[in-house]
Design an enzyme around this catalytic site. Structure first.
Site, PDB file in Angstrom:
ATOM      1  N   CYS A 160      11.395  -0.270  77.086  1.00 49.74           N
ATOM      2  CA  CYS A 160      12.519  -0.200  77.988  1.00 49.74           C
ATOM      3  C   CYS A 160      12.447  -0.923  79.301  1.00 49.74           C
ATOM      4  CB  CYS A 160      12.662   1.367  78.398  1.00 49.74           C
ATOM      5  SG  CYS A 160      14.197   1.600  79.570  1.00 49.74           S
TER       6      CYS A 160
ATOM      7  N   CYS B 201      13.649   0.544  82.428  1.00 49.88           N
ATOM      8  CA  CYS B 201      12.849   1.740  82.971  1.00 49.88           C
ATOM      9  C   CYS B 201      11.265   1.053  83.662  1.00 49.88           C
ATOM     10  CB  CYS B 201      12.448   2.409  81.776  1.00 49.88           C
ATOM     11  SG  CYS B 201      13.476   2.768  80.830  1.00 49.88           S
ATOM     12  N   ASP B 202      10.985  -0.042  82.961  1.00 48.83           N
ATOM     13  CA  ASP B 202       9.415  -0.575  83.629  1.00 48.83           C
ATOM     14  C   ASP B 202       9.535  -1.838  83.942  1.00 48.83           C
ATOM     15  OD1 ASP B 202       8.538   1.881  82.493  1.00 48.83           O
ATOM     16  OD2 ASP B 202       8.242   1.247  80.558  1.00 48.83           O
TER      17      ASP B 202
END
Ligand code: FAD
Ligand code: NAP
Length: 317
Positions: free
Chosen positions: A137, A140-141
């Site tokens: 992701c 997300c990261d």
């Protein structure tokens, strides 16, 4: 203490399919309950720009779109509950689902809208280095790779979008694809090829992720044409090779196809069990778009309403 929640219409999943089913179901007086699962709002909450959902001239954000859908569903009378279904009984209506919390959910009709989850490569180092440089992701990261080099594995829309997104953070992005052409839409490919921070490694399969206690340091590759081995150094690797339907819960209880998707009567959301409907990515391996998920969510609610009307009429005879 465990509670039993009863409803005319039980919906499992809170992505575009589940929330659209809820909007239609609530407006039809079925007082739906949506059990949201581990990803409230579904897959669009892990992306940024959405520019193909009709109704918006300007680019919108995935998480915002899902917040609006949820607000609309609640506004017309949907109850959103935070739980994950871990067991299901499909032996006739009312259908019973048990949540991770211990609570039980009973619905006269059941709408399965559990969508899909990221697929992994299954090569050495992937699990061990997950969260230490290996991710599925970018939104997300990606932030953790400010000014660093990252690789993205895959050749579909997700991989290309992730690569483009990562240019906001990383200094260099390398897309690794097992073939010599991308599957993604042309407009995305054009952006990818034009981007100065992005390069593509064609015909390369990941053999293993390389690293240790301090995290990922590289990715070992095999050329899919010549068999030649190589290694690319990297601080982060984003696996973006597609998604698999979330149907483990239904295995052995509902007909699934070879790839694990719920089998429905063609052109409808009807499963083999009367009163159980499936919509969105969990039953669609062809289109897998937010708008098609919403469309089949609508179909599931309309068919659910007809099913209950027919059953109630028959019971009153
Ligand atoms: P999902 O969105 O997958 O939602 C599934 C829901 O089920 C989740 O809420 C989850 O928590 C819940 N759930 C699962 N199991 C359980 C359980 N056991 N108990 C309770 N709940 C459960 N499409 C577009 O049209 N445009 C785009 O720009 C776009 N961008 C994308 C970007 C990315 C990175 C990804 C991954 C996908 C993108 N898509 C896009 C595809 C789109 O997100 C999906 O087609 C759509 O979200 C499918 O909706 P769905 O409701 O079927 O399932
Ligand atoms: P996808 O379209 O299924 O593409 C998966 C990619 O990963 C393919 O390029 C595939 O290679 C590659 N791949 C699969 N298994 C692999 C393996 N074991 N090793 C190496 N590579 C592997 O999946 P997706 O990109 O996640 O898209 C899923 C759906 O969501 C699609 O319908 C897509 O249109 C939609 N989506 C839409 C948008 C948008 O509209 N903007 C954005 C994201 C996603 P091959 O090409 O060789 O098969």
């Amino acid at each position: 203490m465990a509670t039993t929640h009863k409803t005319r219409m039980l919906i499992i999943g809170s992505g575009p399919a589940g929330l659209t089913a809820a909007i239609y179901g609530a407006r039809a007086g079925m007082q739906p309950i949506v059990v949201q699962g581990l990803q409230p709002g579904g897959q669009l909450t892990i992306t940024t720009d959405v520019e193909n959902y009709p109704g918006f001239r300007d680019v919108i954000q995935g998480p915002w779109l899902m917040q609006e859908m949820q607000a609309q569903a609640e506004h017309v009378g949907t109850r959103m509950l935070w739980d994950t279904i871990t067991d299901i009984d499909l032996d006739g209506s009312p259908f019973r689902a048990t949540g991770d919390s211990g609570d039980v959910y009973e619905g006269d009709v059941l709408v399965i809208a559990t969508g899909a989850q990221a697929r992994w490569l299954g090569v050495p180092g992937e699990q061990e280095l997950s969260g230490k440089g290996v991710s599925a992701c970018a939104t997300c990261d990606g932030f953790f790779y400010r000014g660093k080099k990252v690789v993205v594995i895959g050749g579909g829309n997700t991989a290309v979008e992730e690569a483009l997104y990562l240019t906001n953070h990383a200094s260099e992005v390398v897309l690794i694809h097992r073939r010599d052409t991308l599957r993604s839409e042309k407009i995305l490919q054009d952006r990818l090829f034009a981007h100065p921070k992005i390069s593509v490694l064609w015909n390369k399969a990941v053999d293993r992720f390389v690293g240790g206690d301090k995290g990922l340091t590289g990715v070992a590759l095999i050329d899919t044409v010549t068999g030649e081995q190589s290694e690319v150094s990297t601080d982060g690797a984003f696996v973006a090779i597609g998604h698999a339907p979330s149907t483990e819960l239904f295995r052995g209880k509902l007909e699934l196809d070879a790839a694990g998707y719920v089998v429905v009567e063609p052109g409808t959301p009807k499963t083999g069990i009367p009163g159980v409907f499936a919509c969105g990515d969990v039953m669609d391996h062809t289109y897998r778009q937010a708008v098609t998920a919403a469309g089949t969510g609508c179909m599931a609610a309309l068919d659910a309403e007809r099913f209950l009307a027919h059953r109630d009429f028959a019971a009153g005879q």
